[in-house]
Scaffold this motif. Structure first.
Motif, PDB file in Angstrom:
ATOM      1  N   ASN A 145       0.823  -1.203   0.000  1.00 23.57           N
ATOM      2  CA  ASN A 145       0.000   0.000   0.000  1.00 23.57           C
ATOM      3  C   ASN A 145       0.856   1.251   0.000  1.00 23.57           C
ATOM      4  O   ASN A 145       0.347   2.353   0.001  1.00 23.57           O
ATOM      5  CB  ASN A 145      -0.886   0.042   1.252  1.00 23.57           C
ATOM      6  N   MET A 159      -1.062   5.506  10.613  1.00 21.92           N
ATOM      7  CA  MET A 159      -2.025   5.880   9.583  1.00 21.92           C
ATOM      8  C   MET A 159      -2.278   7.377   9.659  1.00 21.92           C
ATOM      9  O   MET A 159      -2.506   7.919  10.748  1.00 21.92           O
ATOM     10  CB  MET A 159      -3.344   5.127   9.781  1.00 21.92           C
ATOM     11  N   GLU A 192      -6.950   0.989   4.221  1.00 20.95           N
ATOM     12  CA  GLU A 192      -6.904   2.228   3.447  1.00 20.95           C
ATOM     13  C   GLU A 192      -8.122   2.354   2.523  1.00 20.95           C
ATOM     14  O   GLU A 192      -8.789   3.384   2.483  1.00 20.95           O
ATOM     15  CB  GLU A 192      -5.613   2.259   2.632  1.00 20.95           C
ATOM     16  N   VAL A 220      -6.049   8.728   2.571  1.00 20.07           N
ATOM     17  CA  VAL A 220      -5.540   7.895   3.663  1.00 20.07           C
ATOM     18  C   VAL A 220      -4.168   7.373   3.264  1.00 20.07           C
ATOM     19  O   VAL A 220      -3.973   6.951   2.124  1.00 20.07           O
ATOM     20  CB  VAL A 220      -6.469   6.686   3.945  1.00 20.07           C
ATOM     21  N   LYS A 221      -3.226   7.438   4.181  1.00 22.66           N
ATOM     22  CA  LYS A 221      -1.900   6.899   3.937  1.00 22.66           C
ATOM     23  C   LYS A 221      -1.498   6.048   5.135  1.00 22.66           C
ATOM     24  O   LYS A 221      -1.478   6.534   6.265  1.00 22.66           O
ATOM     25  CB  LYS A 221      -0.878   8.024   3.726  1.00 22.66           C
TER      26      LYS A 221
END
Length: 864
Positions: free
Chosen positions: A84, A137, A116, A128-129
């Protein structure tokens, strides 16, 4: 804070008229901060960003460049265990509200992908990361109210979540003694009855309490004690450890295992099939509820993760009547996930433990009183008192007292460093002897240890080339195997080559084998472990790319001054012409005592070491560019260069041979005498560091083929230092641009080359080298920001360990990748002859992942 630091760094670079490490010097000589996080497409052609691309770390363009630390992947259905991690796109680009969280329970990058995608479906969420390696997060939303639904959404997916610093007034406590979720609710209700408590949240899963209160920390601890629990205060800036996270999961696994064992025993004891089937069904529900719920939300957010694959496999086993197989699959999967989660937390805690080095409180001097304060409340300029044996809580300057301080937590140095008035002390270091009063120079968020933590967590987010390869492989492998599994279930029975049940079972096995958890986890866990080990030993490695690069280095170029040597002139040779050595040094000290010139200070310091006192002198007079004179006992004495003594007509001819010989060795000479008589000559030279010789010898032993010295000094000095240090080659009389040419020459000879310098003056050479290494980072913020690798101590002691650690990490990564691929290949090969059972397929998947993690954890224990 980040933006301010980048801005300051940019200013520093401009002042030195060169790019910092990882930069490109373009045609217009402009450069940019090494920490630019904006999209490369937004960069103008006259500026530059990081030149050390993850894909092409050695590419140097003259006018433009881009930062490529990963590849974005936003497929509608992500592969199992696919990464991700996107390119270093910053969440700060969004104008709305932002929040940070810590997510617990992720044992594979696919978990992060699932979370995510699920969070992105919530209303008003912009982006969102998630960093799988650190469990952190970051969420951007258009409205603050959007954050309220995030915890429940994450918990629905089967993970635990903890907010980080959303409310600046919130304090964090670790709660011990809770054994169920009801305990947390009870404690919350009790604390809400106290008028000084404004807001409180207790998490049973993490063992943490977030609370905003107006009374003292001691009062809160007492109130928690009344409720029957123990509270320990921790500061907001420090890391957290996973407390009781897997307790509930472990209980369900134990119960499920017992039920399966009872059902298995019952089948041999000729117990009714209905009862054994019921035991297996209950076992599946107990240990499979959370994975099934997570699978539901993963599918809802269009993710194909291991929860989905395992749930489908278990349900498929039930459909064909294989209840024991189904229950065993679920139980083994739950057990594997619990073990993986527990193991992976060890790598995360290696960094979080750094955050616990500095104490949360400090004694602050207020007039004649000492007041204990939280470190967050202490401001720059406050004076803190550190007693013997205590850790220093904030960076500052010693204003009273003397002591030995153990700086190993910051610099990795094994020997304590003496501190006295005017010296800098670092948060997290240990005061070993005398009491110290320290004037605070940095608030808690800006301390050296805080910057180390920030940079190390940042490094964990950056992909290494090996990880990028594995992620691409997994992204292709998983959907192919998934589609192949469906084909195996349907096509053979349709064409009449077997029974539906037989091929359906083989397809289920393929579904389990389709998840390459061990493969995807093989690289990031090893990298995080190695980076954590390095940080613990006083070495900052800025990412997986640089960790890999260090392992391939065959030549290391060192700047001479301040790297191989102390960078400070010292008395090296004393040549007596007339009288005694003591008389020569005594007259020299008398003449030089009132000068601030570095050479004068060297003579005075040498006198202090030898116990040489000065004489009574007067009528001091500085002779610009030549030396100094003074009258001692009625006689005029001179100390200066050859030019001065030629002008006053002193008899230089009788010492000319010695003078020329010393000059050829690169020494700066101070001649001492009168107009008619010479007392002698003092040779001043830069001295080798004590740790240099052993470090260079160790580098030779571990296979670094070329040790090279780069210096602006003339040939004589370079030759002497090279001889003393057993350097293979040296380049003398170099300007900064000449150092670049020297690095390029080494590279053209086939040597992957590292450059070791101070991070600023040697920036062009550092940027040209395959790997830029700065030393003395504990005292230089810019060095910490600019180099690929930073040696926090002001010596080369940890450089051999860094090279060995890198090579070991590369070996572990290769072991992990090959092991993962072989296990998958064997599992796939065993399916079609009918040698593989469903539970063996699960065991091969979770077992391989666990072995890979444990193999990577060995890097944490590698000695420095």
């Amino acid at each position: 804070m980040r933006e301010d630091r980048d801005k300051q760094h940019e200013e520093n670079v401009k002042k030195t008229s060169c790019c910092s490490n990882n930069q490109i010097i373009n045609e217009s000589t402009s450069c940019c901060s090494s920490k630019v996080e904006e999209d490369s497409t937004a960069q103008s052609t006259s500026s530059c960003c990081s030149s050390k691309s993850e894909d092409k770390p050695n590419t140097k363009e003259a006018s433009t460049c881009c930062q490529s630390t990963g590849e974005a992947s936003f497929d509608s259905v992500s592969s199992c265990c696919s990464t991700n991690d996107r390119s270093d796109e910053s969440i700060n680009e969004f104008d709305g509200e932002k929040a940070s969280y810590r997510v617990y329970g992720m044992d594979c990058p696919a978990c992060a992908t699932t979370i995510e995608k699920s969070i992105k479906t919530l209303k008003d969420i912009q982006d969102v990361k998630i960093n799988y390696s650190t469990g952190r997060m970051e969420v951007a939303a258009s409205l603050d109210s959007a954050f309220s639904s995030i915890p429940s959404q994450v918990e629905k997916l089967g993970f635990e979540i903890e907010p980080l610093q959303q409310n600046k007034r919130m304090k964090t406590y670790v709660i011990e003694g809770m054994d169920c979720g009801a305990c947390a609710k009870t404690l919350e209700k009790h604390l809400r009855t106290i008028s000084d408590v404004k807001e409180v949240t207790v998490s049973f899963a993490t063992g943490k309490m977030q609370i905003e209160h107006e009374n003292s920390v001691e009062d809160i601890i007492k109130e928690v004690s009344k409720a029957g629990y123990t509270a320990t205060f921790v500061t907001k800036n420090r890391g957290t450890t996973e407390a009781s996270l897997t307790k509930g999961k472990n209980n369900s696994i134990i119960i499920s295992g017992i039920l399966i064992a009872l059902g298995f025993a019952g089948s041999y004891a000729q117990v009714a099939d209905f009862l054994t089937t019921l035991l297996y069904a209950v076992a599946m529900v107990v240990s499979g509820y959370k994975p099934a719920r997570s699978a539901y939300y993963a599918v809802k957010s269009r993710s194909l993760d291991m929860n989905v694959l395992m749930t489908v496999a278990a349900l498929g086993a039930v459909l064909i009547g294989e209840w024991l197989e189904g229950a065993t699959v679920v139980w083994l999967f739950a057990l594997g996930v619990a073990l993986q989660t527990r193991s992976i937390e060890q790598t995360r805690s290696s960094i979080r433990n750094l955050m616990n080095l500095a104490p949360p409180e400090a004694w602050v001097k207020q007039g004649s009183r000492l007041v204990k304060k939280d470190v967050e409340e202490i401001m720059v300029g406050d004076v803190i008192v550190v007693k013997p044996g205590d850790r220093i809580s904030l960076d500052g300057e010693v204003v009273k007292g003397e002591s030995s301080v153990n700086q190993a937590p910051i610099t990795g140095e094994s020997i304590p460093v003496d501190k006295q008035i005017g010296d800098i002390a670092y948060a997290g270091t240990i005061n070993e002897s005398g009491s110290l009063e320290i004037k605070v120079t940095k608030v808690v968020e800006d301390t050296t240890i805080a910057k180390i933590i920030h940079l190390v967590e940042e490094a964990q987010e950056k992909k290494a080339p090996a990880q990028a390869f594995v992620d691409k492989f997994a992204a292709i492998y998983t959907p192919i195997v998934f589609l192949f599994a469906l084909a195996v279930m349907i096509i053979p029975p349709l064409i009449g080559t077997g029974e539906w049940g037989e091929w359906f079972y083989k397809g289920l096995e393929l579904l389990v084998v389709a998840c390459p958890c061990a493969l995807v986890i093989s690289t990031p866990v090893a990298i995080v472990s190695a980076i954590g080990n390095a940080a613990k030993n006083g070495v900052l490695i800025k990412g997986g790319t640089f960790l890999e690069a260090a392992g391939s280095i065959k030549a290391i170029a060192f700047d001479k001054t301040g790297t191989l040597t102390e960078g400070k002139p010292a008395v090296d040779t004393v040549f007596v012409v007339d009288g005694t050595e003591q008389q020569l040094l005594s007259v020299a000290r008398t003449l030089e005592e009132y000068s601030n010139h570095p050479i004068a200070k060297a003579i005075v310091n040498d006198g202090d070491k030898r116990g040489i006192s000065s004489l009574q002198g007067d009528q001091f007079k500085a002779i610009t560019g030549k030396g100094i004179q003074a009258t001692i006992d009625g006689t005029i004495y001179y100390a200066g260069n050859k030019k001065l003594f030629l002008e006053i007509g002193a008899p230089l001819e009788k010492i000319m041979n010695q003078v020329e010989q010393l000059e050829a060795e690169g020494k700066t000479l101070v001649i001492v005498g009168t107009q008619h008589n010479l007392l002698g000559v003092i040779g001043i030279a830069d001295q080798m560091r004590n740790s240099t010789l052993s470090a260079l010898e160790h580098l030779k032993q571990i296979g670094v083929n070329q040790l090279v010295m780069l210096t602006g000094d003339h040939e004589g000095t370079a030759k002497k230092i090279a001889s003393e240090s057993k350097i293979d080659r040296y380049f003398a009389n170099l300007m900064p641009e000449d150092k670049v040419s020297a690095i390029q020459q080494l590279q053209s000879e086939g040597y992957p080359t590292a450059m070791v310098g101070d991070g600023i003056n040697d920036a062009p050479a550092l940027a040209t080298a395959n790997l830029g290494i700065a030393m003395g980072g504990a005292g230089t913020d810019t060095a910490m920001e600019t180099a690929d690798i930073v040696l926090m101590a002001d010596n080369l002691e940890k450089l051999p360990h860094t090279i060995k650690l890198s090579r070991k990490a590369l070996t572990v990564i290769k072991q992990n990748i090959w092991f993962s691929l072989i296990v998958k290949a064997v599992a796939l090969a065993f399916i079609f002859p009918g040698w593989l059972t469903l539970w063996l397929a699960v065991l091969s998947d979770t077992g391989a992942a666990l072995i890979v993690i444990l193999n990577s954890l060995r890097l944490l224990r590698m000695k420095g």
